[in-house]
Design an enzyme around this catalytic site. Sequence first.
Site, PDB file in Angstrom:
ATOM      1  N   SER A 138      -8.932   3.050   3.901  1.00 43.30           N
ATOM      2  CA  SER A 138      -8.015   3.622   2.927  1.00 43.30           C
ATOM      3  C   SER A 138      -7.211   2.579   2.131  1.00 43.30           C
ATOM      4  CB  SER A 138      -7.027   4.573   3.624  1.00 43.30           C
ATOM      5  OG  SER A 138      -6.214   3.912   4.562  1.00 43.30           O
ATOM      6  N   LYS A 192       0.834  -1.206   0.000  1.00 37.61           N
ATOM      7  CA  LYS A 192       0.000   0.000   0.000  1.00 37.61           C
ATOM      8  C   LYS A 192       0.870   1.259   0.000  1.00 37.61           C
ATOM      9  CE  LYS A 192      -3.590   2.239   2.863  1.00 37.61           C
ATOM     10  NZ  LYS A 192      -4.349   2.096   4.119  1.00 37.61           N
ATOM     11  N   SER A 198      -9.065   1.088   8.137  1.00 41.66           N
ATOM     12  CA  SER A 198      -8.588   1.118   6.755  1.00 41.66           C
ATOM     13  C   SER A 198      -8.248  -0.234   6.157  1.00 41.66           C
ATOM     14  CB  SER A 198      -7.368   2.035   6.651  1.00 41.66           C
ATOM     15  OG  SER A 198      -7.742   3.378   6.830  1.00 41.66           O
TER      16      SER A 198
END
Length: 480
Positions: free
Chosen positions: A150, A74, A174
């Site tokens: 996220s 990520k 997230s």
Amino acid sequence: MKDIHKLMDECDATALAGLIKQGEVKKTELLEASIERLEKVNPALNAVAEELYQSARDAEPTSGVFEGIPTLVKDLFAPVKEARMTNGSIALGEARPQLDDSVVSRLRESGIRFIGTSTAPEFGTSYTTESTRFGATHNPWHLQHSAGGSSGGAAAIVASRVVPFAHGNDGGGSLRVPASCCGVFGLKPSRGRVPSGPLVGEGWGGMGTAHAITLSVRDSAALLDIVSGADLGAPYASPTDNKPFAASLNDDPLKPLRIALIEDAGPWPVSPAALDSVRHAAKLCNTLGHHVEVVKFPVDLLSFFEAAFNIIGPNTKSYVDMLGDMRGAPVQNEELEPATRIIVREKGTISAVQYVRSIEQIHALGRQMAAFLQKFDLLLTPTVVREPPQIGELHVLDESMSLEQFIELSHSYSPYTAVFNGTGQPAMSVPLYWSNNGLPIGSHFVGRFGDEATLFKLARQLEQLQPWNQRVPPVNACMR
């Protein structure tokens, strides 16, 4: 050699790693097939921040649990040496760190290869993965809907069957929110279980942590075994387990559990679909011999979010200022997303006294939750209160919004996930329900501090009772 795409359609990472060790699958073949699969779906999903194909091909061979398994990291506070790190923001330009994040290092040492970085919203403060830098990441179940945030890029890539797992992190839901939105498994570890170094001491006052989004429970357990353990100088550490999580999945029987069920979301409404999803999860738990009891949530959510943003705001302001110092020019307002501007404007310069009081409030809540969980083994809530949001629904376009309005916009969608970042307990979103519109809604289970093992064992029971891996979204990388 076996048909590599057929194997990738059907196997999790644990199975693929076993085939590599047995000589049934070549690492180079798996790598190229993963790149091909990513190329197939990413034009529709927009889930990749940067391709790292050549560096994955050139990586030094490393033996380990997941030797030869490709994945993505990520693009949010997780540096990969020489890869671009944007944190979802135009303000970072083409920054390329010259070191690996501690978790990235441990994944690399296990034999994993990184074929790219996945998209995230700016600084991870949104439940939708949309940004000026990258645009919107789409949900593989329905492209008009968000993949969540996220870790939305990671969830979309895993759900679409590009790779069996992808790295993510979680400061307020997230990992769990995008896992819910995309119909995959996401677990947030206990505070201090996973290192945050070498650059970060305590992300958001200890609320942030890293792990992964996976197709299977056993992959998540094996990955947590790889990355667990405090790094040198860590400010927090969770209890050390006597047995690896992956080994305990099958070795240790799970006793009947006492599970507290929360059906409402405090100040915000729960949709009929989300209520059905959590009641369906409770019914499955009862079928497995566990006892589920409806209770009232013991937390004032609005008070919690006030304290949480008293921590997030100064941390965000400090990071923006540090970024300006590092690049030799202050970050301008127009370089930041409206949501970031709101957070910095309203909470970036609170007093030190307010900050300390909020830290103490969060720690007191952690003790309160620990006491509550002495009466129960697990807590069950909805992960989110409705189907995955439409693209644009949770994305802030105007900084005239107040912080209270921003909190309501974001956290009325997922009221419960962030609380357990504050209290430090492990939590997971399990994909057990799809709405009448064919969109997934996860069920959110919370365990006692340091007890990821019980969460994994229950998730494994649920996975065997109602396998979710058989459900494949319309946008997928399968080569059947």
